[in-house]
Scaffold this motif. Structure first.
Motif, PDB file in Angstrom:
ATOM      1  N   ALA A 183       0.575  -1.032   0.358  1.00  0.00           N
ATOM      2  CA  ALA A 183       0.028   0.509   0.388  1.00  0.00           C
ATOM      3  C   ALA A 183       0.702   1.759   0.003  1.00  0.00           C
ATOM      4  CB  ALA A 183      -0.954   0.311   0.946  1.00  0.00           C
ATOM      5  N   ILE A 184       0.412   2.435  -0.620  1.00  0.00           N
ATOM      6  CA  ILE A 184       0.908   3.657  -0.088  1.00  0.00           C
ATOM      7  C   ILE A 184      -0.075   4.355   1.083  1.00  0.00           C
ATOM      8  CG2 ILE A 184       2.169   3.723  -2.165  1.00  0.00           C
ATOM      9  CD1 ILE A 184      -0.360   5.700  -3.037  1.00  0.00           C
ATOM     10  N   PHE A 185       0.642   5.608   1.501  1.00  0.00           N
ATOM     11  CA  PHE A 185       0.209   6.669   2.516  1.00  0.00           C
ATOM     12  C   PHE A 185       0.770   7.286   1.899  1.00  0.00           C
ATOM     13  CE2 PHE A 185       0.013   8.821   6.475  1.00  0.00           C
ATOM     14  CZ  PHE A 185      -1.967   8.655   6.835  1.00  0.00           C
ATOM     15  N   ILE A 186       0.041   8.608   1.866  1.00  0.00           N
ATOM     16  CA  ILE A 186       0.191  10.398   1.055  1.00  0.00           C
ATOM     17  C   ILE A 186      -0.211  11.108   2.424  1.00  0.00           C
ATOM     18  CG2 ILE A 186      -0.859  11.854  -0.430  1.00  0.00           C
ATOM     19  CD1 ILE A 186      -2.299   9.855  -1.332  1.00  0.00           C
ATOM     20  N   GLY A 187       0.834  11.740   3.018  1.00  0.00           N
ATOM     21  CA  GLY A 187       1.204  12.713   3.916  1.00  0.00           C
ATOM     22  C   GLY A 187       1.316  14.442   3.042  1.00  0.00           C
ATOM     23  N   ARG A 207      -3.994  18.612  -2.845  1.00  0.00           N
ATOM     24  CA  ARG A 207      -4.866  17.976  -3.369  1.00  0.00           C
ATOM     25  C   ARG A 207      -5.600  17.386  -4.312  1.00  0.00           C
ATOM     26  NH1 ARG A 207      -9.950  19.459   0.527  1.00  0.00           N
ATOM     27  NH2 ARG A 207     -10.581  18.949  -1.442  1.00  0.00           N
ATOM     28  N   ALA A 208      -4.529  18.644  -5.635  1.00  0.00           N
ATOM     29  CA  ALA A 208      -4.428  17.831  -7.025  1.00  0.00           C
ATOM     30  C   ALA A 208      -3.399  16.378  -7.048  1.00  0.00           C
ATOM     31  CB  ALA A 208      -4.602  19.541  -7.320  1.00  0.00           C
ATOM     32  N   ALA A 209      -2.361  16.699  -5.915  1.00  0.00           N
ATOM     33  CA  ALA A 209      -1.498  15.571  -5.924  1.00  0.00           C
ATOM     34  C   ALA A 209      -1.950  14.574  -5.358  1.00  0.00           C
ATOM     35  CB  ALA A 209      -0.126  16.511  -5.414  1.00  0.00           C
ATOM     36  N   VAL A 210      -2.272  14.526  -4.196  1.00  0.00           N
ATOM     37  CA  VAL A 210      -2.813  13.518  -3.812  1.00  0.00           C
ATOM     38  C   VAL A 210      -4.370  12.875  -3.903  1.00  0.00           C
ATOM     39  CG1 VAL A 210      -4.050  12.836  -1.448  1.00  0.00           C
ATOM     40  CG2 VAL A 210      -2.694  14.573  -1.153  1.00  0.00           C
ATOM     41  N   ASN A 227      -3.309  11.040   4.977  1.00  0.00           N
ATOM     42  CA  ASN A 227      -3.605  11.494   6.570  1.00  0.00           C
ATOM     43  C   ASN A 227      -4.760  13.301   6.104  1.00  0.00           C
ATOM     44  OD1 ASN A 227      -3.017  12.276   9.617  1.00  0.00           O
ATOM     45  ND2 ASN A 227      -1.897  14.438   8.581  1.00  0.00           N
ATOM     46  N   ALA A 228      -6.162  12.912   7.377  1.00  0.00           N
ATOM     47  CA  ALA A 228      -6.696  14.474   6.841  1.00  0.00           C
ATOM     48  C   ALA A 228      -7.316  14.349   8.071  1.00  0.00           C
ATOM     49  CB  ALA A 228      -8.032  14.015   5.216  1.00  0.00           C
ATOM     50  N   PHE A 229      -7.048  15.361   8.337  1.00  0.00           N
ATOM     51  CA  PHE A 229      -7.486  15.690  10.068  1.00  0.00           C
ATOM     52  C   PHE A 229      -8.874  16.793   9.867  1.00  0.00           C
ATOM     53  CE2 PHE A 229      -3.811  15.149  12.902  1.00  0.00           C
ATOM     54  CZ  PHE A 229      -3.671  14.416  12.699  1.00  0.00           C
ATOM     55  N   VAL A 230      -9.216  16.951   8.849  1.00  0.00           N
ATOM     56  CA  VAL A 230     -10.753  18.030   8.198  1.00  0.00           C
ATOM     57  C   VAL A 230     -11.497  17.071   7.512  1.00  0.00           C
ATOM     58  CG1 VAL A 230     -11.423  19.733   6.430  1.00  0.00           C
ATOM     59  CG2 VAL A 230      -9.561  20.204   7.833  1.00  0.00           C
ATOM     60  N   ARG A 243      -8.639   3.615   0.571  1.00  0.00           N
ATOM     61  CA  ARG A 243      -9.309   2.623   2.015  1.00  0.00           C
ATOM     62  C   ARG A 243      -8.874   3.081   3.133  1.00  0.00           C
ATOM     63  NH1 ARG A 243      -8.080  -1.072  -2.018  1.00  0.00           N
ATOM     64  NH2 ARG A 243      -9.216  -2.689  -0.298  1.00  0.00           N
ATOM     65  N   PHE A 244      -8.060   3.917   3.768  1.00  0.00           N
ATOM     66  CA  PHE A 244      -7.415   3.756   4.783  1.00  0.00           C
ATOM     67  C   PHE A 244      -7.199   5.371   4.910  1.00  0.00           C
ATOM     68  CE2 PHE A 244      -4.123   2.179   3.223  1.00  0.00           C
ATOM     69  CZ  PHE A 244      -2.338   2.590   3.793  1.00  0.00           C
ATOM     70  N   VAL A 245      -7.534   6.092   6.104  1.00  0.00           N
ATOM     71  CA  VAL A 245      -7.696   7.736   6.817  1.00  0.00           C
ATOM     72  C   VAL A 245      -7.211   7.862   8.298  1.00  0.00           C
ATOM     73  CG1 VAL A 245      -8.292   9.192   6.084  1.00  0.00           C
ATOM     74  CG2 VAL A 245      -9.129   7.803   4.639  1.00  0.00           C
ATOM     75  N   LEU A 246      -6.154   8.253   8.143  1.00  0.00           N
ATOM     76  CA  LEU A 246      -6.118   9.442   9.824  1.00  0.00           C
ATOM     77  C   LEU A 246      -6.757  10.238  10.197  1.00  0.00           C
ATOM     78  CD1 LEU A 246      -2.185   8.532  10.340  1.00  0.00           C
ATOM     79  CD2 LEU A 246      -3.657   6.884  11.427  1.00  0.00           C
ATOM     80  N   VAL A 247      -7.716  10.378  10.661  1.00  0.00           N
ATOM     81  CA  VAL A 247      -8.689  11.284  10.992  1.00  0.00           C
ATOM     82  C   VAL A 247      -8.357  12.387  12.228  1.00  0.00           C
ATOM     83  CG1 VAL A 247     -10.151  10.276   9.241  1.00  0.00           C
ATOM     84  CG2 VAL A 247     -10.173   9.514  11.731  1.00  0.00           C
ATOM     85  N   GLY A 248      -7.239  11.652  13.035  1.00  0.00           N
ATOM     86  CA  GLY A 248      -6.934  12.141  14.612  1.00  0.00           C
ATOM     87  C   GLY A 248      -6.313  12.496  15.007  1.00  0.00           C
ATOM     88  N   ALA A 249      -5.140  12.053  15.843  1.00  0.00           N
ATOM     89  CA  ALA A 249      -4.005  12.030  16.791  1.00  0.00           C
ATOM     90  C   ALA A 249      -4.053  12.202  18.055  1.00  0.00           C
ATOM     91  CB  ALA A 249      -2.422  12.717  16.412  1.00  0.00           C
ATOM     92  N   ASP A 250      -3.722  11.114  19.058  1.00  0.00           N
ATOM     93  CA  ASP A 250      -4.510  11.504  20.254  1.00  0.00           C
ATOM     94  C   ASP A 250      -3.589  12.884  20.897  1.00  0.00           C
ATOM     95  OD1 ASP A 250      -0.921  11.108  19.907  1.00  0.00           O
ATOM     96  OD2 ASP A 250      -1.138   9.143  21.566  1.00  0.00           O
ATOM     97  N   VAL A 251      -2.648  13.130  20.062  1.00  0.00           N
ATOM     98  CA  VAL A 251      -2.428  14.648  21.064  1.00  0.00           C
ATOM     99  C   VAL A 251      -2.371  15.579  20.973  1.00  0.00           C
ATOM    100  CG1 VAL A 251       0.521  13.560  21.595  1.00  0.00           C
ATOM    101  CG2 VAL A 251      -0.510  14.846  19.366  1.00  0.00           C
TER     102      VAL A 251
END
Length: 282
Positions: A183-187, A207-210, A227-230, A243-251
């Protein structure tokens, strides 16, 4: 006593099978939370949140081999997939975290196919790769309690590489084509910086690059995460194939929630102001 392998705890298996329970029991994108505190207690709290996966970070967080091991212990009893992000694409570090029992690795700053191939080689034993052999000493093999671990280790490991520079975006198709990259993950944060838009993850060019990377992953039939916190941005990327998204961080959750709670009590209410600042119940 022999232990069985656990391929179902790998991203490769879970994303192929579809979500089963957790935040997305309808089979949609897997929703994840970043674990950056270095605390096993916080990791366990996050593991019980209903999220599908956690990213235990060693790149930008105060984590070490010992603290990651403690967090893997803490979350193991929960129906959540833990992924460990390493600080760098380094063969020694990859070996250490694999031996520790991390089954899902995220390698940062992979810019081309050659770097992706190096990461793949690092997670595989010879003759297919260069991973050092220490299964008798390693939690990954449960200290040789897993039968035929050396021959079957690939079944227990998923490798994702991070696309976070303009160079990586330009090479994304070649990176996706590397055998062993699951898989790839985009930062978007580092990607924005590399594109001259530091701190502007929502910039239209970013956004276009993502979206280009997501489209390439769909075409290659490999999962892509971001990664997308908004919330609106996260949903937008899911619609474009994430297919998989980070939506927040504990800190970040702790920081923003504590600020919001404190702010509610920091300024006097209108009733208090009218009464000279005394609580209205006096």
């Amino acid at each position: 006593m022999p232990f069985r392998l656990e391929p179902e705890r790998t991203f490769r298996h879970a994303l192929a099978a579809g979500a089963e329970g957790g935040a997305n029991s309808d089979g949609g994108a897997k929703i994840g939370l970043w674990v950056c505190s270095g605390s096993p207690l916080v990791a366990e709290i996050m593991a019980g949140s209903g999220a599908d996966w956690l990213l235990i970070d060693t790149e930008h967080s105060p984590n070490s081999l010992e603290s990651v091991l403690a967090q893997l212990h803490a979350v193991h009893g929960y129906p959540v997939l833990p992924m460990v992000r390493l600080p760098w694409n380094d063969v020694v570090l990859i070996k250490q975290y694999l031996d520790l029992g991390a089954q899902n690795l995220l390698i940062p700053m992979v810019n081309d196919a050659e770097q992706a191939q190096a990461a793949v080689a690092a997670v595989r034993y010879p003759p297919r790769g260069v991973r050092g052999v220490g299964s008798a000493l390693a939690r990954a093999a449960r200290w040789n309690r897993i039968p035929d671990y050396l021959a079957r280790a690939d079944e227990t490991i998923s490798l994702a590489v991070q696309i976070e520079t303009a160079e990586a975006v330009a090479n994304v198709e070649e990176i996706l084509a590397v055998d062993g990259v699951d898989a790839i993950f985009i930062g978007p944060s580092d990607l924005a910086a590399s594109m001259g838009h530091l701190g502007q993850q929502e910039h239209p060019e970013v956004r276009a690059a993502v979206e280009r990377c997501l489209a390439a992953a769909v075409a290659a039939d490999k999962p892509a995460g971001v990664n997308a916190f908004v919330e609106a941005t996260a949903r937008h990327y899911i619609e474009h194939g994430a297919r998989f998204v980070l939506v927040g961080a504990d800190v970040a959750i702790l920081a923003r929630s504590s600020e919001e709670l404190s702010a509610r009590f920091a300024a006097p209410s209108a009733a208090q102001a009218d009464d000279g600042g005394r609580p209205a119940s006096y």
